[in-house]
Design an enzyme around this catalytic site. Structure first.
Site, PDB file in Angstrom:
ATOM      1  N   ASP A 267       7.312 -24.696 -28.100  1.00  0.00           N
ATOM      2  CA  ASP A 267       8.714 -25.004 -27.850  1.00  0.00           C
ATOM      3  C   ASP A 267       9.555 -23.752 -28.065  1.00  0.00           C
ATOM      4  O   ASP A 267       9.019 -22.633 -28.083  1.00  0.00           O
ATOM      5  CB  ASP A 267       9.160 -26.136 -28.795  1.00  0.00           C
ATOM      6  CG  ASP A 267      10.181 -27.063 -28.167  1.00  0.00           C
ATOM      7  OD1 ASP A 267      11.332 -26.613 -27.952  1.00  0.00           O
ATOM      8  OD2 ASP A 267       9.844 -28.228 -27.899  1.00  0.00           O
ATOM      9  N   HIS A 378      15.949 -27.654 -30.646  1.00  0.00           N
ATOM     10  CA  HIS A 378      15.032 -28.496 -29.877  1.00  0.00           C
ATOM     11  C   HIS A 378      13.657 -28.646 -30.515  1.00  0.00           C
ATOM     12  O   HIS A 378      13.169 -29.764 -30.746  1.00  0.00           O
ATOM     13  CB  HIS A 378      14.906 -27.929 -28.461  1.00  0.00           C
ATOM     14  CG  HIS A 378      14.191 -28.807 -27.496  1.00  0.00           C
ATOM     15  ND1 HIS A 378      12.849 -28.730 -27.258  1.00  0.00           N
ATOM     16  CD2 HIS A 378      14.653 -29.780 -26.672  1.00  0.00           C
ATOM     17  CE1 HIS A 378      12.494 -29.617 -26.345  1.00  0.00           C
ATOM     18  NE2 HIS A 378      13.577 -30.262 -25.965  1.00  0.00           N
ATOM     19  N   SER A 570      11.611 -35.059 -23.811  1.00  0.00           N
ATOM     20  CA  SER A 570      11.250 -34.151 -24.908  1.00  0.00           C
ATOM     21  C   SER A 570      11.021 -34.903 -26.204  1.00  0.00           C
ATOM     22  O   SER A 570      10.300 -34.432 -27.082  1.00  0.00           O
ATOM     23  CB  SER A 570      12.360 -33.118 -25.127  1.00  0.00           C
ATOM     24  OG  SER A 570      12.361 -32.143 -24.128  1.00  0.00           O
TER      25      SER A 570
END
Length: 638
Positions: A267, A378, A570
């Site tokens: 990521d 994220h 996600s």
């Protein structure tokens, strides 16, 4: 996370359509006339400087028809007019065809053909293979209804309500966010100015027409739309609440048969200090700028970090304290809007923020900062989901600045040297995976050729035509596909769990990578909402996206230690990766292919008109325990 705000800004185009003073006709695009290259001193004038709406409409019509023929050469597009009048006579339509038909609707609306635009949207709703498309076009149909109702505001409101009442309650919020999103004419002007700074292409022309005609009407007559939305929402609220889907979860904290399992988070970065007991540490490496264990990787203590910025060496991307302080509070609001919840306090804060973007420059600053804080948050959010109920997990961090559409490539494409760096990063991660036997890797990231084309379109000094952009994008996309195919082949004992993506489309049709790649050790995951329906944004494919998991308002950590609910495939992907890791923890002999087979075989079927199954942790782990070799069975404290 990248493109979150931009997707919101073009939500109307992606989920709607637009119209023409003369109906759309199907014709071959007119041939272009070659022009001489400008001299070394000449600065070519922007084509936006003099182009008219009529010329934009013609460009969109010709371009969309050409793209339809390209997307589905077998489709008898000459029957388009008959299909619009009688959708039942049309064949099933793929996502790429539907996208271009919505462009045609935008052109029709801009030209004044309200009836033709509405017919095209309803054709897409009726015949799209992707049943999430059954709900597209709400913004356009609402604007058409208001315009067709005459001058009486009460009649206009009633007409808009009729359109909104076609939506199931679970789809209502997401389909009406755009009316909250655009509140001032200055927002329309800023968006148009930003579009004019890009290369004039089919996509930018369609976006310009939709913004300048459909969204401008939504802003100019906003009270009518908001009153209609309020009335329909009030009616929904008066009905009994929809039944929530019961997501099955298992906590292995007290399971005596669970063994340590090494997982990876590929990521934009993971704050390892939030998971001190679970962060993997390479015992043979020291953070000293040297390759202590002789594996060709320097300082791979907790994983692999790759960033062209020499100052960005940490496990997370650091955009700076000021950006984090100022923009982290808006993360939830952005995702609330994405999930169709415009009335929450967090969403309202974002809407207030967006009203301040009154020109292209301020809009660019806002988007860049929200992108930056998204890149910061994220991967940590993903990791928090991945380790829930799994204390046996040890997490390796693969932080890649090349992961998806990060800041590195904002408004431009990669150079050949950067593509080589992407490949080197992939090979380094593969070496780490194989050296340390990483069993599950979650990759909530992806690359799409059309998204890349949009970024290349900002490089007007490099590319002068849509054809040049598409050719370069295809070259880049092919190299990235080769990278992913290579790592899947070179890490056969590792299960890669991939997020399907958030563009409401078929990943195979668009060739999205890595989601469209077939491999026995790849599991692609779509998102469902709290009711067990496909999330409005989820990508899909009957062949590649067969497993779905919870992906709307999923609670997890961000690097400052706060808990924030975010939405997207996600978030669905690490939920599925979490289950896969639990299964392997209970039976380390499981292969990637068998793990996938069990997850698909024990899932709950998703109700029509959707497809696929929702992961069921209880049944999957029961089957693993029942089928594992008897010698490996240990009493469990479940």
């Amino acid at each position: 996370m990248r493109r979150t705000l931009r997707l919101l800004l073009v939500l109307g185009l992606a989920g709607c359509g637009g119209a023409s003073s003369t109906p759309t006709t199907v014709a071959e695009p007119a041939p272009t006339t070659a022009t001489a290259e400008p001299g070394p001193e000449a600065a070519p004038a922007s084509p936006w400087a003099s182009i008219t709406d009529e010329e934009l409409i013609d460009r969109v019509r010709a371009g969309a028809v050409a793209r339809i023929r390209e997307a589905d050469p077998q489709l008898a597009i000459d029957g388009f007019q008959a299909w619009r009048r009688d959708p039942a006579s049309a064949p099933p339509l793929g996502d790429r065809v539907c996208e271009q038909m919505l462009y045609l609707a935008a052109a029709d609306f801009a030209a004044g053909d309200l009836e033709g635009a509405a017919q095209t949207v309803r054709l897409v709703r009726a015949k799209a293979r992707n049943r999430n498309m059954a709900y597209v076009g709400t913004t356009l149909l609402s604007v058409i209804a208001r315009r067709s109702a005459g001058e009486d505001p009460a009649a206009q409101r009633t007409a808009v309500e009729a359109v909104l009442n076609e939506l199931p309650r679970a789809r209502f919020g997401a389909s009406t966010v755009v009316f909250q999103l655009y509140q001032e004419r200055t927002q329309i002007d800023a968006s148009l100015e930003q579009t004019r700074q890009q290369l004039l292409t089919l996509e930018t022309a369609a976006s310009y027409l939709f913004t300048s005609h459909v969204l401008a009407d939504a802003v100019a007559n906003r009270p009518v739309y908001l009153e209609a939305i309020t009335n329909v929402r009030t009616a929904h609220d008066a009905r009994p609440a929809d039944r929530d889907y019961r997501f099955s979860t298992v906590d292995l904290a007290r399971a005596r048969d669970a063994q340590p399992v090494l997982v990876g988070v590929w990521d934009t970065g993971t704050a390892g200090d939030l998971f001190p007991q679970q962060l993997f540490t390479n015992p043979n490496e020291q953070p000293n700028g040297q390759d202590d264990d002789g594996n060709g990787l320097v300082d791979d203590v907790h994983g692999v970090v790759s960033d062209p910025d020499a100052a960005q060496t940490g496990l997370t991307y650091d955009p700076g304290a000021e950006v984090i302080t100022q923009y982290a509070p808006f993360l939830r609001g952005v995702m609330d809007l994405r999930a169709g919840m415009a009335s929450t306090e967090a969403a309202q804060r974002v809407l207030t923020l967006m009203r301040g973007a009154t020109d292209a420059a301020s809009l660019e600053v806002l988007e860049s900062n929200l992108d930056a804080v998204g890149e910061w948050a994220h991967g940590t959010h993903v990791a928090g989901i991945l380790v829930q109920g799994l204390p046996q997990a040890r997490v390796a961090v693969f932080r890649s600045a090349w992961a998806g559409e990060t800041r590195v490539y904002r408004h431009r494409g990669p150079t050949d040297a950067e593509l080589a760096a992407e490949r080197a990063n992939v090979e380094a991660i593969a070496d780490f995976i194989n050296t340390h036997h990483v069993r599950v890797v979650n990759a909530s990231l992806g690359f799409a050729q059309d998204y890349l084309e949009a970024e290349l379109g900002h490089e007007s000094s490099v590319y002068t035509s849509d054809e040049q952009v598409r050719r370069r994008a295809a070259e880049i996309h092919a190299r990235r596909r080769a990278n992913w195919q290579w790592i899947f082949e070179h890490c056969p004992e590792t299960l890669f769990v991939i997020a399907a993506g958030n563009s409401n489309r078929d990943v195979v049709e668009y060739g999205d990578v890595p989601a469209s790649i077939q491999s026995p050790n790849v599991l692609v995951v779509g998102a469902v909402d709290r009711f067990g329906n496909w999330a409005t944004f989820t990508n899909s494919s009957p062949d590649r996206v067969r497993l779905f998991d919870f992906g709307v308002e999923v609670d997890s950590l961000i690097p400052n230690g706060e808990h924030v609910p975010l939405s997207g495939t996600s978030m669905a992907s690490p939920n599925a990766a979490n289950l896969a890791a639990k299964m392997i923890s209970v039976d380390p002999a499981l292969t990637p292919a068998r793990t996938i087979e069990i997850m698909l075989g024990t899932g709950d079927a998703i109700a029509a008109p959707f497809g696929g199954v929702i992961a069921n942790e209880e049944r999957a782990l029961q089957r693993v325990r029942r089928e594992r070799p008897r010698a490996g069975r240990v009493a469990s404290a479940r």
